[in-house]
Design an enzyme around this catalytic site. Sequence first.
Site, PDB file in Angstrom:
ATOM      1  N   HIS A 138      92.255  59.891  36.969  1.00 37.90           N
ATOM      2  CA  HIS A 138      92.383  60.267  38.375  1.00 37.90           C
ATOM      3  C   HIS A 138      92.665  59.047  39.229  1.00 37.90           C
ATOM      4  CE1 HIS A 138      88.386  58.702  39.556  1.00 37.90           C
ATOM      5  NE2 HIS A 138      87.959  59.177  38.395  1.00 37.90           N
ATOM      6  N   CYS A 151      85.430  57.407  33.667  1.00 41.13           N
ATOM      7  CA  CYS A 151      86.772  57.946  33.889  1.00 41.13           C
ATOM      8  C   CYS A 151      87.801  56.830  33.854  1.00 41.13           C
ATOM      9  CB  CYS A 151      86.837  58.675  35.235  1.00 41.13           C
ATOM     10  SG  CYS A 151      86.094  60.316  35.215  1.00 41.13           S
TER      11      CYS A 151
END
Length: 176
Positions: A138, A151
């Site tokens: 992301h 992440c």
Amino acid sequence: MNTLFRLARWMVFAVPLILTQCTSIPELGALADNGSTSQRRIVVNLGEQKVRLYHQGKLVAVSPISSGREGKRSPVGSFSVIEKDADHRSSFYGNYVRDGKVVKENIDVRKGGRPPGSKFEGVPMPYFLRFSGAYGLHAGRLPGYPASSGCIRLPKRQAKRFYDAVRVGTPVIVQR
């Protein structure tokens, strides 16, 4: 002649450096609606702090990343995109907010208590491509080293380009 020599020497070092910071090889727009996911794959190299997108075996995009920091490492292995969410927010990390104002910031919702009358507001994770459990690629901050909670963060422009170029089912390989 001295100035020309300096300019040539600068270009020898600067041009490759500039090119490696870009995400491009061709534009990715044509990939957004073209073919099946079997023709594309995302490869994350944690050691290099880079992510690459391949289409039909050819490299089409490269981007710098920031992966999981010590104690919160990004998972390694072969995965696939299992969810796409352009406006995703974290379920774990964010702020407690009351009447539109932050009353407690940078919290892990799993630790500590919620201030009375407040609600949890997760950190924005635009162009989220979930590949395993709570982990995904992301848009986010890139300080130049592994700094996330697991992440894979990309610059916003590159995150959108990767997001638009893949579908649920696209292979994601994460390697050290």
